[in-house]
Design an enzyme around this catalytic site. Structure first.
Site, PDB file in Angstrom:
ATOM      1  N   ASN A  57     -23.337 -12.117 -46.945  1.00 34.42           N
ATOM      2  CA  ASN A  57     -22.493 -11.850 -45.774  1.00 34.42           C
ATOM      3  C   ASN A  57     -23.271 -11.093 -44.694  1.00 34.42           C
ATOM      4  O   ASN A  57     -22.784 -10.122 -44.122  1.00 34.42           O
ATOM      5  CB  ASN A  57     -21.238 -11.059 -46.173  1.00 34.42           C
ATOM      6  N   ASN A  58     -24.480 -11.563 -44.436  1.00 37.63           N
ATOM      7  CA  ASN A  58     -25.329 -10.888 -43.467  1.00 37.63           C
ATOM      8  C   ASN A  58     -26.375 -11.873 -42.957  1.00 37.63           C
ATOM      9  O   ASN A  58     -26.683 -12.867 -43.616  1.00 37.63           O
ATOM     10  CB  ASN A  58     -26.019  -9.685 -44.111  1.00 37.63           C
TER      11      ASN A  58
ATOM     12  N   HIS B 141     -28.249 -17.239 -41.562  1.00 30.11           N
ATOM     13  CA  HIS B 141     -27.104 -16.394 -41.919  1.00 30.11           C
ATOM     14  C   HIS B 141     -26.693 -16.767 -43.333  1.00 30.11           C
ATOM     15  O   HIS B 141     -26.314 -17.901 -43.614  1.00 30.11           O
ATOM     16  CB  HIS B 141     -25.939 -16.592 -40.955  1.00 30.11           C
ATOM     17  N   CYS B 142     -26.771 -15.796 -44.233  1.00 30.19           N
ATOM     18  CA  CYS B 142     -26.546 -16.063 -45.659  1.00 30.19           C
ATOM     19  C   CYS B 142     -25.133 -15.666 -46.058  1.00 30.19           C
ATOM     20  O   CYS B 142     -24.775 -14.485 -46.008  1.00 30.19           O
ATOM     21  CB  CYS B 142     -27.566 -15.301 -46.502  1.00 30.19           C
ATOM     22  N   PRO B 143     -24.287 -16.615 -46.475  1.00 26.56           N
ATOM     23  CA  PRO B 143     -22.927 -16.262 -46.900  1.00 26.56           C
ATOM     24  C   PRO B 143     -22.907 -15.496 -48.217  1.00 26.56           C
ATOM     25  O   PRO B 143     -21.944 -14.773 -48.496  1.00 26.56           O
ATOM     26  CB  PRO B 143     -22.240 -17.633 -47.046  1.00 26.56           C
TER      27      PRO B 143
END
Length: 314
Positions: A109-110, A104-106
């Site tokens: 945001n996805n 999950h990549c901040p």
């Protein structure tokens, strides 16, 4: 003119891939992996133990799953109430199971998974090229800044800041992009690097690797004209993946991670061919599947699998 054209090409591809990475919804397991209403009732009604194991075995007998939990159980998600496909994980941020989840990549945001992993790679590649291009075109003015070759105006500090920002992002992006290129070449996800997938017979960190060429095509597709464009072209459906271990000797000890092989035997032989093999160009030809099925039938006698225990994996 050449610099302006090159700049806007890199900028357009960078923004396009970044947009696709952010707004492409992560894919979730298809309905065939969800428990039926009767299976859900049976699972809730039965106490934890062999009875629940039997419910999961019955629900998963026709599904193309080869991986297990560390305890040898079928990978089941309590929150989503489904049998997890191979390489699928539950994201605690999105609160749902994501097919071939990488992380999950901040920054976007996805969740980065099967549906947008190609877009994420292109985003890293084009952002790296974008920063390198800015640093390269700004280098001569950066040198003039230190040799007092620029006019004494406030703009020269903007030039210094722009060069430093582009250079630092280039260094960080090059390491991240290089790491993901290595992952693609080995057909691994970030989660699988930290915890190798456990198959029916053993743990194998390279179980999904098919060789560099096929690993690359699994992410970017067969059509090379789409490789550099942020359009979806990955092979497969995200629920089933070809693996180099599906045709291993069925009489081999079914002890993932070195578990005790004296567990209860399971009469059902999981399918050696994924349900959607026709959608994956990387699977072997029909003749090899026929040979594989014949070997599997021959080796059914004496085959055993570890007892399947419920394990909540989030």
């Amino acid at each position: 003119v050449v610099c302006l054209v090159a700049y806007h090409i890199f900028f357009m591809l960078f923004v396009w891939s970044y947009w696709k990475t952010i707004f492409t919804l992560p894919m979730n397991p298809s309905k065939e992996f969800h428990l039926s209403y009767s299976d859900k009732e049976s699972l809730e009604r039965e106490p934890r133990g062999e009875s629940q194991q039997e419910v999961l075995r019955r629900a998963a007998k026709d599904l193309p799953i080869y991986t297990r939990t560390m305890s040898g159980a079928i990978r089941y998600c309590d929150r989503c109430q489904l049998v997890k496909p191979d390489r699928c994980h539950h994201c605690s941020v999105c609160d749902k199971c994501i097919l071939k989840m990488d992380h999950h990549c901040p920054w976007v945001n996805n969740c980065v998974g099967f549906s947008n992993y190609k877009f994420f790679l292109l985003f890293l590649a084009y952002s790296l090229l974008y920063c390198i291009f800015i640093a390269a075109t700004d280098l001569q003015y950066f040198i003039k800044f230190w040799t007092n070759g620029l006019p004494d105006t406030q703009a020269k500090f903007h030039i210094m800041f722009l060069f430093f920002a582009a250079a630092m992002f280039s260094v960080s992006l090059s390491s991240l992009f290089g790491y993901h290129c290595w992952l693609v070449s080995k057909n691994k996800s970030t989660l699988e690097v930290f915890r190798a997938p456990i198959f029916r017979h053993r743990t194998d960190k390279n179980g999904f690797s098919l060789g560099f060429s096929k690993n690359l095509r699994q992410v970017f597709g067969d059509e090379k004209k789409y490789w550099l464009l942020p359009v979806f072209s990955s092979l497969g459906d995200g629920c089933s993946f070809p693996t180099c271990l599906v045709n291993q000797d069925p009489e081999q000890a079914s002890t993932p991670g070195g578990l005790n092989s004296s567990s209860k035997s399971e009469n059902h032989l999981f399918p050696a061919k994924p349900l959607r093999d026709s959608q994956s160009h990387l699977l072997t030809d029909p003749q090899s599947w026929s040979d594989m099925s014949a070997k599997a039938e021959k080796g059914k006698v004496g085959m055993s699998n570890p007892a399947l225990t419920m394990e909540n994996e989030t």
